[in-house]
Design an enzyme around this catalytic site. Structure first.
Site, PDB file in Angstrom:
ATOM      1  N   ASP A 242       0.852  -1.185   0.000  1.00  0.00           N
ATOM      2  CA  ASP A 242       0.000   0.000   0.000  1.00  0.00           C
ATOM      3  C   ASP A 242       0.893   1.242   0.000  1.00  0.00           C
ATOM      4  O   ASP A 242       1.779   1.378   0.847  1.00  0.00           O
ATOM      5  CB  ASP A 242      -0.914   0.005   1.237  1.00  0.00           C
ATOM      6  CG  ASP A 242      -1.873   1.185   1.231  1.00  0.00           C
ATOM      7  OD1 ASP A 242      -3.024   0.992   0.789  1.00  0.00           O
ATOM      8  OD2 ASP A 242      -1.471   2.285   1.668  1.00  0.00           O
TER       9      ASP A 242
ATOM     10  N   ASP B  58      -2.134   9.299 -10.521  1.00  0.00           N
ATOM     11  CA  ASP B  58      -2.119   8.234 -11.532  1.00  0.00           C
ATOM     12  C   ASP B  58      -0.698   7.946 -12.004  1.00  0.00           C
ATOM     13  O   ASP B  58      -0.327   6.784 -12.234  1.00  0.00           O
ATOM     14  CB  ASP B  58      -2.981   8.631 -12.733  1.00  0.00           C
ATOM     15  CG  ASP B  58      -4.470   8.598 -12.413  1.00  0.00           C
ATOM     16  OD1 ASP B  58      -4.843   8.038 -11.366  1.00  0.00           O
ATOM     17  OD2 ASP B  58      -5.267   9.137 -13.215  1.00  0.00           O
TER      18      ASP B  58
ATOM     19  N   GLU C  86      -4.704   2.152  -4.297  1.00  0.00           N
ATOM     20  CA  GLU C  86      -3.248   2.230  -4.223  1.00  0.00           C
ATOM     21  C   GLU C  86      -2.631   0.955  -3.659  1.00  0.00           C
ATOM     22  O   GLU C  86      -1.475   0.950  -3.251  1.00  0.00           O
ATOM     23  CB  GLU C  86      -2.820   3.431  -3.368  1.00  0.00           C
ATOM     24  CG  GLU C  86      -3.167   3.336  -1.889  1.00  0.00           C
ATOM     25  CD  GLU C  86      -4.551   3.870  -1.567  1.00  0.00           C
ATOM     26  OE1 GLU C  86      -4.788   4.227  -0.400  1.00  0.00           O
ATOM     27  OE2 GLU C  86      -5.414   3.926  -2.474  1.00  0.00           O
TER      28      GLU C  86
END
Length: 389
Positions: free
Chosen positions: A248, A265, A291
């Site tokens: 993460d 992005d 994410e």
């Protein structure tokens, strides 16, 4: 035994390469037209309409023509050309032979005209549109010239009024066949284009079905298929153990809020590229959602797997994920566990997820490893104190 004999004979005459074998077979089938020419000459000689010497000469030329094209195809020289079947040259050669037969068969010469259509039909499914038109023009001009010469040199057997009728017949039928061949050629080209477009569309659909559009990594659904395959292989063989890690990106929401979603992005794309480049070829990286990324570390235990994750962490410390923002140095937290033999996959994933939350609560920018095969699930931590991006 007979079957084996015929198989060996076929391989000797036609070869073993499938496409070449088919080309040679079609060429020999087309050569059956020449047999009709030879038979017609024999008949003309028997009834006194043709000299045996002329028949022998023309038959010899026919045999040489057949052997020449067989030799070209059987030797493989033909594969150097754009059309390996050499359809147009073979057809022009056959048409020339038929014109010769027309010129020497005397009173029965009209029967050779049907062979023109037969030869053109052999190439109707293979010739390209320009080649079909060229073959048609060549046929009309060649036969017209032959008829003119014979009507002048042998008017008894080739009377002008009959030759005019024959020429009108050739001029009407041959262009029709050539036009049909051209239409079929265009239809084949159109179907080929449609086939290629369909193949490309299927490939795109396959990519969309298995890949995450933003990062290019496997998506969650396909990753589950990969995990199921590894689980079945391990449960079946007892070998090739694997670990799962959920990664993460730390404070990713802050990145979106501070720099915008376009930068977010870009971070996801470049993080995915970095992870794919650092992990082993046998490892599989997938975008798990948002994410989060799921990594399957194949044929390893948690200790070695943790070293691989730390290698990624060190790589990110030296890598700019966004070139225009050198101050942006995202880190990641990871939960790592090994798959326990015969346990449900969701149990292993949930264990890695709990380890991820432990890494976050422990300060982020670290890996928490949980041994799934050990009772009580022992925890191990690695990594650095959290670095706020």
């Amino acid at each position: 035994m007979k079957s084996s004999f015929f198989t060996r004979t076929g391989d000797l005459l036609l070869g073993t390469e499938p496409k070449q074998r088919l080309r040679i077979y079609r060429s020999l089938m087309a050569a059956s037209v020449y047999l009709i020419c030879v038979a017609l000459q024999g008949y003309a000689c028997v009834i006194g309409f043709m000299h045996w010497g002329d028949a022998a000469l023309l038959s010899g030329l026919i045999a040489l023509n057949v052997l020449f094209w067989y030799g070209v195809l059987r030797s493989g020289v033909n594969v150097r050309f754009a059309d390996p079947a050499l359809t147009l040259p073979q057809i022009l050669s056959a048409l020339t032979v038929i014109a010769g037969a027309y010129a020497v068969t005397g009173p029965v010469h009209g029967s050779t005209l049907m062979l023109l259509a037969l030869v053109l039909v052999f190439g109707i499914f293979n010739m390209k549109a320009p080649d079909a038109k060229l073959a048609g023009i060549y046929t009309v001009l060649l036969m017209g010239l032959t008829m003119l010469i014979k009507s002048v040199s042998e008017p008894v057997y080739y009377p002008i009024h009959l030759e005019i009728a024959h020429f009108v017949l050739v001029a009407a039928i041959v262009p029709t066949i050539s036009s049909l061949a051209a239409q079929l050629s265009n239809l084949r080209a159109k179907l080929q284009n449609q086939k290629e477009e369909l193949t490309q569309a299927l490939n795109r659909i396959q990519v969309l079905a298995t890949r995450d559009e933003l990062t290019g990594l496997y998506n969650r659904r396909h990753m589950m298929d990969v995990l199921n395959q590894h689980q079945k292989r391990l449960n079946r063989s007892g070998h090739h153990r694997f670990c799962l890690a959920i990664l993460d990106i730390d404070f990713f929401k802050r990145i979106n809020d501070t720099y915008g979603h376009n930068v977010g992005d870009e971070v996801l794309r470049n993080f995915a590229q970095a992870a794919a480049s650092v992990m082993r070829e046998t490892d599989v990286v997938a975008r798990w959602g948002g994410e989060e990324f799921l990594v399957l570390l194949n044929d390893t235990q948690t200790g070695a797997a943790a070293i691989g994750l730390e290698r990624l962490r060190e790589h990110l410390q030296k890598t700019l994920l966004v070139e225009r923002l050198p101050e942006l140095r995202p880190t990641f937290s990871a939960g790592l566990t090994d798959y326990a033999l015969s346990e449900p996959l969701h149990a292993c994933i949930e264990r890695a997820d709990r380890a991820l939350y432990a890494a976050k609560h422990g300060g982020r920018d670290r890996t928490v490893a949980v041994d799934g095969s050990v009772s009580g699930h022992q925890h191990h931590e690695s990594g650095q104190p959290a670095a706020v991006a």
